[in-house]
Design a protein around this motif. Structure first.
Motif, mmCIF file in Angstrom:
data_model
loop_
_atom_site.group_PDB
_atom_site.id
_atom_site.type_symbol
_atom_site.label_atom_id
_atom_site.label_comp_id
_atom_site.label_asym_id
_atom_site.label_seq_id
_atom_site.Cartn_x
_atom_site.Cartn_y
_atom_site.Cartn_z
ATOM 1 N N ALA A 31 0.796 -1.239 -0.016
ATOM 2 C CA ALA A 31 0.018 -0.145 -0.089
ATOM 3 C C ALA A 31 0.688 1.362 -0.041
ATOM 4 O O ALA A 31 0.480 2.215 -0.748
ATOM 5 N N GLY A 32 2.005 1.420 0.680
ATOM 6 C CA GLY A 32 2.748 2.475 0.925
ATOM 7 C C GLY A 32 3.520 2.472 -0.561
ATOM 8 O O GLY A 32 3.575 3.672 -1.113
ATOM 9 N N ASN A 33 3.983 1.457 -1.039
ATOM 10 C CA ASN A 33 4.712 1.619 -2.472
ATOM 11 C C ASN A 33 3.775 2.405 -3.527
ATOM 12 O O ASN A 33 4.098 2.816 -4.419
ATOM 13 N N LEU A 34 2.452 1.694 -3.288
ATOM 14 C CA LEU A 34 1.511 2.373 -4.159
ATOM 15 C C LEU A 34 1.254 3.937 -4.164
ATOM 16 O O LEU A 34 0.310 4.276 -4.689
ATOM 17 N N GLY A 35 1.575 4.353 -3.013
ATOM 18 C CA GLY A 35 1.602 5.673 -2.794
ATOM 19 C C GLY A 35 0.452 6.434 -1.642
ATOM 20 O O GLY A 35 0.184 7.219 -1.557
ATOM 21 N N ALA A 36 -0.015 5.118 -1.065
ATOM 22 C CA ALA A 36 -1.076 5.325 -0.020
ATOM 23 C C ALA A 36 -0.403 6.208 1.185
ATOM 24 O O ALA A 36 0.842 5.836 1.482
ATOM 25 N N THR A 37 -1.282 7.230 1.726
ATOM 26 C CA THR A 37 -0.768 7.992 2.940
ATOM 27 C C THR A 37 -0.927 7.197 4.098
ATOM 28 O O THR A 37 -1.627 5.983 3.952
ATOM 29 N N PRO A 38 0.014 7.290 5.105
ATOM 30 C CA PRO A 38 -0.249 6.615 6.501
ATOM 31 C C PRO A 38 -1.752 6.284 6.832
ATOM 32 O O PRO A 38 -2.207 5.466 7.284
ATOM 33 N N LEU A 39 -2.510 7.435 6.752
ATOM 34 C CA LEU A 39 -3.806 7.260 7.238
ATOM 35 C C LEU A 39 -4.620 6.361 6.305
ATOM 36 O O LEU A 39 -5.444 5.572 6.781
ATOM 37 N N ARG A 40 -4.414 6.390 4.968
ATOM 38 C CA ARG A 40 -5.057 5.684 3.766
ATOM 39 C C ARG A 40 -4.707 4.188 4.309
ATOM 40 O O ARG A 40 -5.659 3.506 4.434
ATOM 41 N N VAL A 41 -3.453 3.762 4.605
ATOM 42 C CA VAL A 41 -2.980 2.645 4.954
ATOM 43 C C VAL A 41 -3.829 2.062 5.947
ATOM 44 O O VAL A 41 -4.436 0.895 6.184
ATOM 45 N N LEU A 42 -3.915 3.040 7.056
ATOM 46 C CA LEU A 42 -4.655 2.471 8.346
ATOM 47 C C LEU A 42 -6.078 2.127 8.070
ATOM 48 O O LEU A 42 -6.462 1.259 8.573
ATOM 49 N N GLY A 43 -6.775 2.942 7.350
ATOM 50 C CA GLY A 43 -8.137 2.868 7.046
ATOM 51 C C GLY A 43 -8.344 2.047 6.061
ATOM 52 O O GLY A 43 -9.523 1.214 6.346
ATOM 53 N N SER A 44 -7.607 1.763 4.982
ATOM 54 C CA SER A 44 -7.927 0.911 3.707
ATOM 55 C C SER A 44 -7.362 -0.631 4.195
ATOM 56 O O SER A 44 -7.537 -1.537 3.718
ATOM 57 N N VAL A 45 -6.193 -0.615 4.668
ATOM 58 C CA VAL A 45 -5.532 -2.042 5.009
ATOM 59 C C VAL A 45 -5.663 -2.487 6.381
ATOM 60 O O VAL A 45 -6.031 -3.725 6.675
ATOM 61 N N ILE A 46 -4.924 -1.583 7.036
ATOM 62 C CA ILE A 46 -4.760 -2.212 8.746
ATOM 63 C C ILE A 46 -6.220 -2.469 9.252
ATOM 64 O O ILE A 46 -6.297 -3.757 9.840
ATOM 65 N N ILE A 47 -6.950 -1.813 9.477
ATOM 66 C CA ILE A 47 -8.151 -1.828 10.248
ATOM 67 C C ILE A 47 -9.171 -2.717 9.321
ATOM 68 O O ILE A 47 -9.681 -3.745 10.012
ATOM 69 N N PRO A 48 -9.162 -3.125 8.081
ATOM 70 C CA PRO A 48 -10.063 -4.014 7.553
ATOM 71 C C PRO A 48 -9.260 -5.437 7.847
ATOM 72 O O PRO A 48 -10.033 -6.394 8.135
ATOM 73 N N ALA A 49 -8.088 -5.323 7.912
ATOM 74 C CA ALA A 49 -7.060 -6.668 7.800
ATOM 75 C C ALA A 49 -7.545 -7.217 9.280
ATOM 76 O O ALA A 49 -7.341 -8.521 9.721
ATOM 77 N N ALA A 50 -7.578 -6.277 10.534
ATOM 78 C CA ALA A 50 -7.791 -6.664 11.673
ATOM 79 C C ALA A 50 -9.003 -6.748 12.305
ATOM 80 O O ALA A 50 -9.094 -6.629 13.335
#
Lengths: 375, 280
Positions: free
Chosen positions: B184-203
């Motif tokens: 997600a970071g490599n694709l340019g997502a901001t830390p907030l976007r990573v949190l909302g779109s990757v971390i929270i859904p995954a957890a």
């Protein structure tokens, strides 16, 4: 030549003697008579060492208490147990006839107890007798009035139940979480004295409920035994409804700035008495214990009980505490003619026995109590 | 072709089934049945009448207690999850394996002491004469009433549930595939976007389970609202105690308990569906 296995050397003799000496205490213990177990149902404190240890040692008995908090709780416990579970039942006086009606207690022989030593007002305590049949013997009592923090209220201010509505204690009025004493006190404030604050018609009951509800903005919480102690001690609560010296007396000894008074509207008397449980086979030792508790020595213990103090219904009990602990006799008013003399207050019509509601059901009072708490 | 019956898995699950049957299902059925009984002279009498249900559900005090209990449980779930999340993120992503183990141990340590003892300790701390108010007084603030209030009860609830919520969240966050976050970071997502779109859904599973555990434990807690909240207002657990104390009314207390269990089943089912449901 081989030594005979039966040959007794000096070493073996000494070893044998040592073995016998070491095992002797166990043999003695096994031979000693097992202590008679007395199963008691009562309020906390009544089977604690300060009250029963001496009697236990003198009579080779062991008290096994089951403690409850409140008459309803007591009835619940006993109704869940088979007959004979409890040999001795310490009950609040207002529940004796319910114990009797449910068949949980035995008739008692009045000639076995020192009633001639009782103050006349307590010889035929209401609810303990049906006609001439005795069901319970009064052992101690206490008074419920206004309990307060002496830094927050003066004694004069506390001399009326209106003290609970005093702005100085807004949000700091606690309730002992039991409907009977709190509602009884408000009933007294409303002037319901004859025949009793617990014997009131529907109009008076509605007025009591309205008055109680008006106290709600003052209330800081509802507490059990431990919570009441803690609330008063740490100053979270500055006045407490539904209690008396049985709580503040203990705290006073501990240095807390609290006191209890019987206000002008009158006080409520709680009464504790012993009954014999149906199915017991230990009548002799139980009667001996009841007499022990009614003796001057037993009454001194009862008056100074570590868990909560009580007053004595016997003349010899008053005399004994005056000799054993004059300060406590003075503090609790157990001196004839004293300002706090409970017998004098009773004769002046300032004390009313705590009772179950007479014209409403206990359920009605309890339901209102739940409504009040959640209002 | 018929399959051969393999008893092995059934034998393995049998103890749990027996345990749950004997100590949960049967008592639950008994309690539900008891809600239709009557009490006469302090004695329970088996019956089948709806008096207890109509009486309890028809009382304002019951519904007041129900809504305050529900509201506090929801609030405790939200607050505990919100407080726990930053700590869990730190423990999952910033701490070493050893550091995380030590932190988890620290979270378990409070459970070595009875919750009642911890509640009594809070009574001392939150009292007007306690250390918190002493500090407030030291900086010129007036004493704040914390004990015997909703605030006091909430402190108790959080004491009870917060360590568990942190543990749930940490386990769930630590299990996230780090490659997803890096991608997600490599694709340019901001830390907030990573949190909302990757971390929270995954957890999501652990986060929801943590919140639902907080809800369940708070909903059924007696110690906090009684010893720290001053029974003001009463919750359903306090209502149960009041009901049993008065006239041995276990059947009416059973009505309250059945309603509580039904509520917990409904909430837990919805939460599990949310936790394990298809990810959108």
């Amino acid at each position: 030549m081989t030594e005979s296995r039966l040959h007794l050397t000096r070493r073996r003799l000494l070893q044998g003697a040592a073995s016998v000496a070491l095992t002797a205490p166990m043999i003695n213990r096994a031979w000693a008579q097992e202590a008679t177990q007395i199963n008691m149902l009562g309020w906390f404190g009544h089977a604690e060492p300060d009250i029963v240890a001496e009697f236990e040692a003198e009579n080779n008995v062991k008290f096994v208490p089951k403690y409850y908090a409140g008459g309803d709780n007591m009835m619940a416990l006993i109704s869940q147990s088979p007959p004979g579970t409890y040999d001795l039942i310490l009950s609040d006086a207002e529940f004796v006839q319910q114990l009797n009606a449910a068949g949980y207690i035995e008739e008692m022989d009045a000639s076995l107890y020192p009633f001639d030593d009782f103050y006349p007002e307590y010889m035929n305590f209401p609810g303990h007798w049906t006609d001439k049949t005795l069901w319970s013997v009064m052992v101690r009592y206490g008074l419920l009035g206004v309990s307060y923090n002496t830094d927050a209220l003066t004694r004069e201010e506390a001399m009326s139940y209106n003290a609970f509505w005093n702005p100085k204690v807004t949000g700091k009025v606690g309730h002992f979480d039991w409907h009977l004493p709190s509602l009884g006190q408000v009933s007294l404030l409303n002037g319901n004295k004859a025949p009793s604050p617990f014997d009131i018609d529907e109009a008076a009951w509605t007025a009591v409920k309205d008055k109680m509800m008006s106290l709600k903005p003052q209330v800081g919480g509802y507490f059990d035994y431990g919570g009441t102690f803690a609330g008063l001690k740490n100053g979270e609560m500055l006045a407490m409804v539904g209690i008396g010296d049985w709580i503040t007396g203990v705290l006073e000894k501990d240095g807390a700035k609290v006191a209890s008074v019987i206000p002008e509207e009158g006080g409520i008397q709680w009464t504790e008495s012993y009954s014999i449980g149906v199915g017991t086979t230990k009548h002799e030792i139980i009667n001996k214990f009841i007499n022990y508790m009614l003796s001057p020595k037993g009454q001194v213990k009862s008056i100074q009980m570590a868990a909560y103090p009580g007053l004595s219904p016997t003349k010899s009990g008053w005399k004994a505490i005056q000799e054993a602990n004059p300060a406590e006799a003075k503090r609790s008013g157990l001196i004839e003619g004293d300002d706090n003399d409970p017998i004098k207050m009773l004769r002046e019509g300032r004390l009313f026995f705590r009772d179950v509601p007479k014209q409403q059901s206990l359920e009605d009072w309890n339901d209102f109590w739940s409504d009040y708490k959640s209002a | 072709m018929t399959r051969r019956f393999d008893p092995y898995p059934h034998v393995l699950r049998l103890p749990l089934i027996l345990w749950q049957g004997a100590f949960f299902v049967i008592p639950l059925i008994f309690m539900a049945a008891m809600s239709f009984w009557l009490v006469k002279n302090y004695k329970l009498e088996p019956n089948f009448v709806f008096d207890n249900w109509t009486r309890m559900l028809g009382r304002g005090a019951f519904w007041d207690a129900y809504w305050i209990t529900l509201w506090r449980a929801v609030l405790a779930g939200i607050i505990a999850s919100a407080i726990a999340f930053p700590a869990a993120l730190f423990m999952a992503f910033r701490l070493s394996e050893g550091g995380r183990r030590f932190a988890l141990l620290c979270l378990i340590v409070p459970f070595f002491t009875s919750f009642l003892v911890r509640a009594y300790a809070w009574q001392v701390i939150l009292a007007e004469s306690g250390p918190v108010n002493a500090v407030l007084g030291g900086v010129g603030l007036v004493p704040y009433t914390m004990l015997n209030s909703g605030f006091g009860a909430m402190v108790g609830y959080l004491t009870l549930v917060l360590p568990l919520v942190v543990i749930f969240q940490t386990w769930s966050l630590a299990a996230i595939d780090r490659n997803l976050i890096e991608a997600a970071g490599n694709l340019g997502a901001t830390p907030l976007r990573v949190l909302g779109s990757v971390i929270i859904p995954a957890a999501k599973t652990g986060l929801v389970l943590g919140a639902v555990f907080a809800f369940i434990m708070t909903f059924g807690d007696f110690v906090s609202p009684f010893y720290l909240g001053g029974s003001k207002p009463p919750t359903l657990t306090i209502l149960i105690i009041d009901t049993t104390k008065s006239g041995q009314q276990w059947p009416r207390a059973a009505v309250v308990a059945v309603v509580m269990i039904a509520t917990l089943f409904a909430v837990a089912s919805a939460a599990l569906r949310a936790a394990y449901g298809r990810r959108g």
